[in-house]
Write a protein that holds these residues in place. Structure first.
Motif, PDB file in Angstrom:
ATOM      1  N   LEU A  31       0.841  -1.184   0.000  1.00  0.00           N
ATOM      2  CA  LEU A  31       0.000   0.000   0.000  1.00  0.00           C
ATOM      3  C   LEU A  31       0.877   1.236   0.000  1.00  0.00           C
ATOM      4  CD1 LEU A  31      -2.704  -1.001   2.610  1.00  0.00           C
ATOM      5  CD2 LEU A  31      -2.735  -1.308   0.138  1.00  0.00           C
ATOM      6  N   THR A  32       0.382   2.287  -0.650  1.00  0.00           N
ATOM      7  CA  THR A  32       1.111   3.548  -0.675  1.00  0.00           C
ATOM      8  C   THR A  32       0.433   4.536   0.257  1.00  0.00           C
ATOM      9  OG1 THR A  32      -0.208   4.280  -2.555  1.00  0.00           O
ATOM     10  CG2 THR A  32       1.870   3.188  -3.041  1.00  0.00           C
ATOM     11  N   SER A  33       1.124   5.604   0.591  1.00  0.00           N
ATOM     12  CA  SER A  33       0.572   6.554   1.549  1.00  0.00           C
ATOM     13  C   SER A  33      -0.562   7.356   0.978  1.00  0.00           C
ATOM     14  CB  SER A  33       1.683   7.499   2.034  1.00  0.00           C
ATOM     15  OG  SER A  33       2.242   8.189   0.924  1.00  0.00           O
ATOM     16  N   GLU A  34      -0.578   7.557  -0.314  1.00  0.00           N
ATOM     17  CA  GLU A  34      -1.639   8.315  -0.952  1.00  0.00           C
ATOM     18  C   GLU A  34      -2.151   7.554  -2.164  1.00  0.00           C
ATOM     19  OE1 GLU A  34      -1.641  11.327   1.777  1.00  0.00           O
ATOM     20  OE2 GLU A  34      -3.007  11.003   0.100  1.00  0.00           O
ATOM     21  N   PRO A  35      -3.464   7.620  -2.466  1.00  0.00           N
ATOM     22  CA  PRO A  35      -3.990   6.937  -3.650  1.00  0.00           C
ATOM     23  C   PRO A  35      -3.508   7.605  -4.914  1.00  0.00           C
ATOM     24  CG  PRO A  35      -5.685   8.297  -2.629  1.00  0.00           C
ATOM     25  CD  PRO A  35      -4.494   8.312  -1.698  1.00  0.00           C
ATOM     26  N   GLU A  36      -3.397   6.817  -5.994  1.00  0.00           N
ATOM     27  CA  GLU A  36      -3.003   7.371  -7.284  1.00  0.00           C
ATOM     28  C   GLU A  36      -4.162   8.149  -7.878  1.00  0.00           C
ATOM     29  OE1 GLU A  36      -0.116   7.174  -8.536  1.00  0.00           O
ATOM     30  OE2 GLU A  36       0.860   5.669  -7.298  1.00  0.00           O
ATOM     31  N   LYS A 158      -8.100   3.942   1.326  1.00  0.00           N
ATOM     32  CA  LYS A 158      -7.100   4.972   1.076  1.00  0.00           C
ATOM     33  C   LYS A 158      -5.730   4.352   0.875  1.00  0.00           C
ATOM     34  CE  LYS A 158      -5.107   9.248   2.852  1.00  0.00           C
ATOM     35  NZ  LYS A 158      -5.084  10.248   3.949  1.00  0.00           N
ATOM     36  N   GLY A 159      -5.085   4.744  -0.211  1.00  0.00           N
ATOM     37  CA  GLY A 159      -3.755   4.255  -0.509  1.00  0.00           C
ATOM     38  C   GLY A 159      -3.718   2.917  -1.213  1.00  0.00           C
ATOM     39  N   LYS A 161      -3.633   0.111  -4.018  1.00  0.00           N
ATOM     40  CA  LYS A 161      -3.114   0.119  -5.384  1.00  0.00           C
ATOM     41  C   LYS A 161      -4.081  -0.603  -6.310  1.00  0.00           C
ATOM     42  CE  LYS A 161      -0.423  -4.164  -5.566  1.00  0.00           C
ATOM     43  NZ  LYS A 161       0.880  -4.755  -5.954  1.00  0.00           N
TER      44      LYS A 161
END
Length: 326
Positions: A31-36, A158-159, A161
């Protein structure tokens, strides 16, 4: 925004072999800290360019039924060739619960791709989701054999992928293997001619431009389809590694024109045969043009050939069928 994407991933080659008839009884991330951003979010198998002109990629989409804690639950055991059936499935989380929250990407919560193992049939569908998380869509598949179902989605967390999960779907009926159409830079569908400009090279980002013409005249008024002027899906022959390639630019960005050219940037991970399917919309109708590209150890090219025979409706070239559902 230019999006560099990588047609990537090699799992074990999955080759289906059949007898004279194919029966239902014989079948069945971090998971990333912010959504694309929704308009051009990254998909499984996407990659960022590196300074050397190659790319740093992740595993290809569609080769796994489960990834990052999510599983594709294909509820339809099989269908029959030439008959209208309902395809039902769900996405389950780590706890086995059916997922009911998804991010909207390219105007849809989920994109469904159906492709036969011989790549003669391709359909891009948009199923409906019930309140309990069960997705369904009517399907009519023209020929018997083994098909791959790809669910392309981003969970509504949220976040999260983007993921592409895949599962096999048997289609019953008399079976006859289809040959892969030969390499070509030209495809025709419903009076439109689409030409492929550019090359694919293993490990190197290359621009591909698909130019749309009708009756010999460039089409300069393409209509947005799912938030873009064109969508390109790439499937690798053999294992059917999947990539949904996004175009460079989008409608309304101040620089992207509505044709005749639709530009993409893509990287082939190594040599092989790739089938490319371009969806584009004009005069209110979505059509699919298909190309076969051979990528060798050096730079991959598709030799110029005479245009293939005209196909009807949404059928893609090369003797296969294509379509769209909403």
């Amino acid at each position: 925004m230019n999006t560099v994407v990588k047609i990537t991933g090699f799992g074990a080659a999955l080759v289906a072999s059949f007898g004279a008839a194919y029966g239902l009884g014989n079948a069945v991330g971090p998971l990333t800290s912010e959504p694309e951003p929704a308009a051009h979010s990254r998909h499984s198998g996407d990659a960022s360019p590196d300074p050397g002109g190659g790319s740093a990629g992740t595993a290809a989409g569609g080769l796994q039924i489960s990834e990052a804690g999510y599983t594709l639950d294909l509820k339809t055991a099989g269908v029959r060739a030439g008959e209208r059936d309902e395809l039902r499935f769900a996405i389950r989380d780590r706890q086995g619960r059916q997922v009911t929250a998804f991010q909207r990407e390219h105007d849809k919560e989920l994109h469904l791709i159906l492709a036969s193992r011989d790549l003669a049939t391709y359909q891009h569908l948009h199923p409906s989701r019930a309140a309990d998380g069960t997705w369904s869509t009517p399907v009519t598949l023209p020929a018997a054999g083994s098909y791959r179902v790809f669910a392309d989605f981003t969970p509504g967390v949220k976040g999260a992928k983007n993921l592409t999960l895949g599962a096999d779907l048997p289609v019953a009926g008399p079976f006859k293997a289809a040959e892969m159409p030969g390499p070509s830079r030209t495809a025709t569908v419903d009076g439109y001619t689409v030409t492929l400009d550019g090359t694919l090279r293993p490990g190197k980002a290359r621009r591909l431009t698909l130019n749309v013409a009708r009756d010999g005249r460039p089409v300069t008024d393409l209509q947005p389809y799912l938030g873009a002027y064109g969508h390109l899906v790439a499937l690798r022959s053999g294992d059917l590694a999947y990539l949904h390639v996004h175009p460079n630019g989008e409608p309304g960005d101040g620089g992207t024109r509505p044709g005749p050219g639709i530009s993409f940037t893509a990287t082939a991970p190594s040599s092989g045969t790739y089938r490319l399917f371009l969806d584009f919309r004009h005069n209110g109708t979505v059509r699919t043009a298909a190309f076969t590209v051979e990528v060798g150890a050096g730079e991959g090219t598709a030799p110029q050939e005479p245009p293939p025979a005209e196909t009807d409706g949404h059928a893609e070239t090369g003797g296969g069928t294509g379509g769209h559902g909403h």
